[in-house]
Scaffold this active site. Structure first.
Site, PDB file in Angstrom:
ATOM      1  N   GLU A 161     -63.207 -14.776  78.380  1.00  0.00           N
ATOM      2  CA  GLU A 161     -64.460 -14.831  77.599  1.00  0.00           C
ATOM      3  C   GLU A 161     -64.423 -14.066  76.285  1.00  0.00           C
ATOM      4  OE1 GLU A 161     -67.439 -13.440  80.340  1.00  0.00           O
ATOM      5  OE2 GLU A 161     -67.290 -15.216  81.587  1.00  0.00           O
ATOM      6  N   GLU A 275     -63.948 -21.830  87.700  1.00  0.00           N
ATOM      7  CA  GLU A 275     -65.109 -21.172  88.338  1.00  0.00           C
ATOM      8  C   GLU A 275     -66.212 -22.195  88.578  1.00  0.00           C
ATOM      9  OE1 GLU A 275     -66.251 -17.615  86.194  1.00  0.00           O
ATOM     10  OE2 GLU A 275     -64.173 -17.069  85.827  1.00  0.00           O
TER      11      GLU A 275
END
Ligand code: XIL
Length: 365
Positions: A161, A275
């Protein structure tokens, strides 16, 4: 006394129960788990730390998944809470269980702005750490953690991220704090190199959410991710692939997902969905959504959710040659960071939902 009539009615009752169960669980009835149905295409994974899991939950993992990502326990904060302390009890036990039960492990994660001790960025006397000090700490962290699980994990989400939200996609648009503020953009390449040096056989991924967004129109976070990945490759970062996290919802733009996969493959990278969850209600932002207990999610939402999962797995199947792994972020609606939004394939009682059947059907075709 048990007479013939009682025995007959017991048999009839048992037959009725089995039939009713099978009708509601046609896909489960095949007795195939997810991993069996997708064998030879890509790995199927799930996430969890395993601590406190029931026998039924562990059995569900063994049956359905090839590979496990530690949901929290290998992150910088839990493994390395202060400069002089490491804590490996939970990840060690998780890796051991996986080895004993034929489940692979994926490492998550090394360079992240979240769940990372503030001490990494603090210098003496309350001053911010210098670039040199922060890098020395990161290098030591990577050598220690990657070294500990060397040869025991398939790969690592080296960087997690790093791209900020809401950019136009003209630049890398890196976040402006933690590693990026203290070190600068080259921290990413260095992290990949140190991870590779420590475990040369591990696959090394860049992992992020919403990086498919804008793929069709070539803008936004997706365009930023392409700029960033090209730079990492040009700088010689030993990067094997990109993880599209896949925290999605009922109205996710599926077209972006497919285009993003082909864009990343065009850079010579593997792709994983790392995810995956699709909320049955609400958006995909904010971790917890509707509170458990006093909510009603309309039945048709579960059918729509199944449809989204079906379309996603059709895309994944079409691109199986570049996809290494599709990992769900949890095993059930009870073991999910989106608890309350019922985003997974099994409900809170580990019963398969329409979404499970849809995923099995696509894989069986
Ligand atoms: C989440 C976990 O699921 C939660 O239990 C924890 O409280 C916060 O982190 N992106 C990631 C994951 O890369 O590590 C995050 O996991 C979810 C978002």
């Amino acid at each position: 006394m048990i007479n013939r009539k009682m025995i007959l009615s017991l048999i009839a009752c048992a037959l009725f129960t089995v039939t009713a169960y099978c009708q509601n669980n046609s896909a489960v009835d095949s007795l195939k788990g997810l991993k069996e149905v997708y064998a030879g295409k890509f790995l199927i994974g799930t996430a969890g730390d395993l601590k406190g899991y029931s026998d039924a939950e562990l059995a569900n993992i063994k049956k359905n998944y090839d590979i496990l990502t530690p949901e929290n326990c290998m992150k910088p904060q839990p493994t390395h809470p202060t400069e002089d302390t490491y804590s490996f009890d939970t990840p060690d036990a998780m890796v051991k269980w996986c080895q004993q039960n034929g489940v692979k492990v994926w490492g998550h994660t090394l360079v992240w702005h979240s769940q990372t001790g503030r001490w990494f960025f603090q210098g003496a006397d309350g001053q911010p750490a210098t670039r040199e000090l922060a890098l020395e700490r990161l290098k030591k962290h990577i050598f220690t953690v990657v070294g500990r699980y060397k040869g025991q994990v398939r790969g690592w989400d080296v960087v997690n991220e790093s791209i900020a939200d809401s950019g136009a996609g003209k630049t890398e648009n890196l976040r402006k704090f933690s590693w990026y503020k203290t070190v600068g953009p080259d921290v990413l390449t260095m992290a990949f190199k140190w991870a590779h040096e420590t475990d040369p056989n591990a696959m090394l991924f860049y992992n992020d959410y919403n990086i498919e967004q804008g793929a069709v129109e070539n803008n936004g976070k997706h365009a930023s991710s392409m700029i960033l990945l090209k730079r990492l490759i040009a700088e010689g970062a030993p990067i094997s692939g990109v993880g599209i996290q896949g925290h999605w919802h009922l109205d996710t733009n599926i077209g972006d997902v497919e285009k993003a996969i082909t864009d990343y493959a065009s850079l010579g990278l593997k792709v994983s969905i790392t995810e995956l969850d699709v909320t049955a209600t609400g958006s995909n932002s904010g971790a917890f959504g509707v509170r458990t207990g006093d909510r009603t999610i309309p039945k048709e939402n579960y059918l729509k959710q199944a449809e989204v999962y079906r379309q996603l797995f059709e895309i994944f199947k079409r691109h199986a040659d570049v996809i290494d792994r599709v990992t769900f972020w949890g095993i059930s609606d009870n073991r999910s960071w989106r608890r309350g939004q019922d985003a997974l394939l099994f409900d809170g009682k580990l019963q398969p939902k329409p979404a499970f059947n849809a995923v099995i059907e696509v894989g069986s075709k």
